[in-house]
Design a protein around this motif. Structure first.
Motif, PDB file in Angstrom:
ATOM      1  N   CYS A   1      -7.292   1.706 -11.703  1.00 38.60           N
ATOM      2  CA  CYS A   1      -8.423   2.635 -11.664  1.00 38.60           C
ATOM      3  C   CYS A   1      -7.956   4.073 -11.474  1.00 38.60           C
ATOM      4  O   CYS A   1      -8.513   5.005 -12.071  1.00 38.60           O
ATOM      5  CB  CYS A   1      -9.397   2.230 -10.564  1.00 38.60           C
ATOM      6  SG  CYS A   1     -10.219   0.659 -10.879  1.00 38.60           S
ATOM      7  N   PHE A   2      -6.932   4.256 -10.658  1.00 37.56           N
ATOM      8  CA  PHE A   2      -6.353   5.590 -10.514  1.00 37.56           C
ATOM      9  C   PHE A   2      -5.827   6.096 -11.848  1.00 37.56           C
ATOM     10  O   PHE A   2      -6.025   7.270 -12.207  1.00 37.56           O
ATOM     11  CB  PHE A   2      -5.221   5.569  -9.488  1.00 37.56           C
ATOM     12  CG  PHE A   2      -4.292   6.744  -9.591  1.00 37.56           C
ATOM     13  CD1 PHE A   2      -4.687   8.004  -9.156  1.00 37.56           C
ATOM     14  CD2 PHE A   2      -3.028   6.602 -10.147  1.00 37.56           C
ATOM     15  CE1 PHE A   2      -3.838   9.105  -9.272  1.00 37.56           C
ATOM     16  CE2 PHE A   2      -2.176   7.688 -10.265  1.00 37.56           C
ATOM     17  CZ  PHE A   2      -2.585   8.938  -9.822  1.00 37.56           C
TER      18      PHE A   2
ATOM     19  N   SER B   1      -5.528  -3.245  -8.663  1.00 32.39           N
ATOM     20  CA  SER B   1      -6.805  -2.652  -9.090  1.00 32.39           C
ATOM     21  C   SER B   1      -6.813  -1.163  -8.786  1.00 32.39           C
ATOM     22  O   SER B   1      -7.296  -0.345  -9.585  1.00 32.39           O
ATOM     23  CB  SER B   1      -7.974  -3.329  -8.381  1.00 32.39           C
ATOM     24  OG  SER B   1      -8.133  -4.656  -8.810  1.00 32.39           O
ATOM     25  N   ALA B   2      -6.276  -0.803  -7.626  1.00 29.05           N
ATOM     26  CA  ALA B   2      -6.189   0.614  -7.260  1.00 29.05           C
ATOM     27  C   ALA B   2      -5.336   1.379  -8.255  1.00 29.05           C
ATOM     28  O   ALA B   2      -5.696   2.483  -8.691  1.00 29.05           O
ATOM     29  CB  ALA B   2      -5.637   0.756  -5.847  1.00 29.05           C
TER      30      ALA B   2
ATOM     31  N   LEU C   1       0.827  -1.203   0.000  1.00 29.21           N
ATOM     32  CA  LEU C   1       0.000   0.000   0.000  1.00 29.21           C
ATOM     33  C   LEU C   1       0.863   1.255   0.000  1.00 29.21           C
ATOM     34  O   LEU C   1       0.569   2.224  -0.711  1.00 29.21           O
ATOM     35  CB  LEU C   1      -0.940  -0.009   1.208  1.00 29.21           C
ATOM     36  CG  LEU C   1      -2.058  -1.060   1.169  1.00 29.21           C
ATOM     37  CD1 LEU C   1      -2.791  -1.106   2.501  1.00 29.21           C
ATOM     38  CD2 LEU C   1      -3.034  -0.781   0.031  1.00 29.21           C
TER      39      LEU C   1
ATOM     40  N   VAL D   1       0.697   1.826  -4.034  1.00 30.62           N
ATOM     41  CA  VAL D   1      -0.519   2.633  -4.134  1.00 30.62           C
ATOM     42  C   VAL D   1      -0.255   4.090  -3.773  1.00 30.62           C
ATOM     43  O   VAL D   1      -0.360   4.978  -4.630  1.00 30.62           O
ATOM     44  CB  VAL D   1      -1.650   2.052  -3.243  1.00 30.62           C
ATOM     45  CG1 VAL D   1      -2.905   2.926  -3.353  1.00 30.62           C
ATOM     46  CG2 VAL D   1      -1.980   0.622  -3.661  1.00 30.62           C
TER      47      VAL D   1
END
Length: 266
Positions: A182-183, A178-179, A123, A127
């Motif tokens: 989509c970002f 996925s984050a 994360l 991310v």
């Protein structure tokens, strides 16, 4: 943040005819292959690494045709990220292509770490650092002097992120990648038409983990591709080379699966 200047100096007034690329995570795996591809394509390159940083300094000595700036940064330390982006842009005064390939290694390093600690590292690096850096990069691209090419950002996702995969790694990477994907789509919609953003979603790529994978995982990797083989870091680098080129300037806000054609394993 440690800072390694180019080993073959450039003129104080950068040549606007030479495109400039930045590659994060360039010291190993997919990022290293991308760095070699972009240098071969004639880009002046900002190369970021953390672990195995000595590979970038060796690459700097090996490649003499193109200017290279090597920057070392641990993306878990978020307070240095903005300065890292500023240094990358200040070197040549602009970035034409930013390839964000940096990611936490939770598969081959620290294997005994807990699920929670691996997830937190993913994360932090995959991310939060990706989102913060790419937002700042897009803002800098928007403000820099315009050229005859649209600046581009490329991120790295995962082809099975949406479908999901069993096991601890599947749970972590499906959420994290996925984050990222989509970002990337949202960033493209925010900064278009002035900046292009695309996400490459590789399948089974034979990086360090793949090279030591068990026979069971190797059969699965080969069996889940219609081309019946592992992908290679160079396969990803070849797609990046195309996305960075003027020929791809109508390709935007896409998640591009790179897996040889996925099929269920038998």
């Amino acid at each position: 943040m440690s800072h390694h200047p180019p080993m073959h100096p450039i003129d104080a007034s950068p040549d606007a005819s030479i495109p400039v690329a930045a590659i994060t995570g360039a010291s190993s795996g997919i990022g290293y292959a991308i760095a070699r591809r972009m240098l071969a394509d004639g880009y002046a390159c900002v190369l970021h690494g953390n672990r195995q940083f000595e590979r970038l300094t060796a690459l700097n000595r090996e490649i003499s045709a193109q200017p290279i700036l090597c920057l070392q940064q641990d993306f878990r330390k978020h307070d240095h990220l903005h300065r890292f982006v500023a240094q990358a842009f200040d070197w040549q005064g602009r970035i034409d292509v930013w390839i964000h390939a940096a990611g936490a290694d939770v598969l081959t390093a620290n294997r005994e770490a807990s699920f929670e600690s691996k997830l937190r590292e993913l994360l932090d690096v995959d991310v939060i650092a990706t989102i913060l850096i790419c937002r700042w990069v897009a803002e800098r691209m928007l403000a820099q002097e315009k050229t005859n090419r649209i600046p581009s950002i490329v991120t790295i996702g995962w082809d099975q992120a949406v479908a999901g995969m069993e096991g601890d790694s599947g749970q972590m990477f499906s959420a994290v990648k996925s984050a990222v994907a989509c970002f990337s789509l949202s960033l493209a919609k925010t900064f278009g038409p002035n900046v292009r953003v695309n996400c490459i979603a590789p399948g089974w790529i034979k990086t360090a983990w793949g090279s030591q994978a068990s026979e069971t995982w190797t059969r699965r990797a080969i069996g889940e591709s219609c081309l019946n083989r592992w992908g290679t870091p160079e396969d990803v680098a070849n797609l990046v080379g195309f996305l960075a080129s003027p020929e791809a300037e109508f390709l935007n806000a896409q998640i591009l699966n790179l897996n040889g054609g996925w099929k269920p394993s038998s």
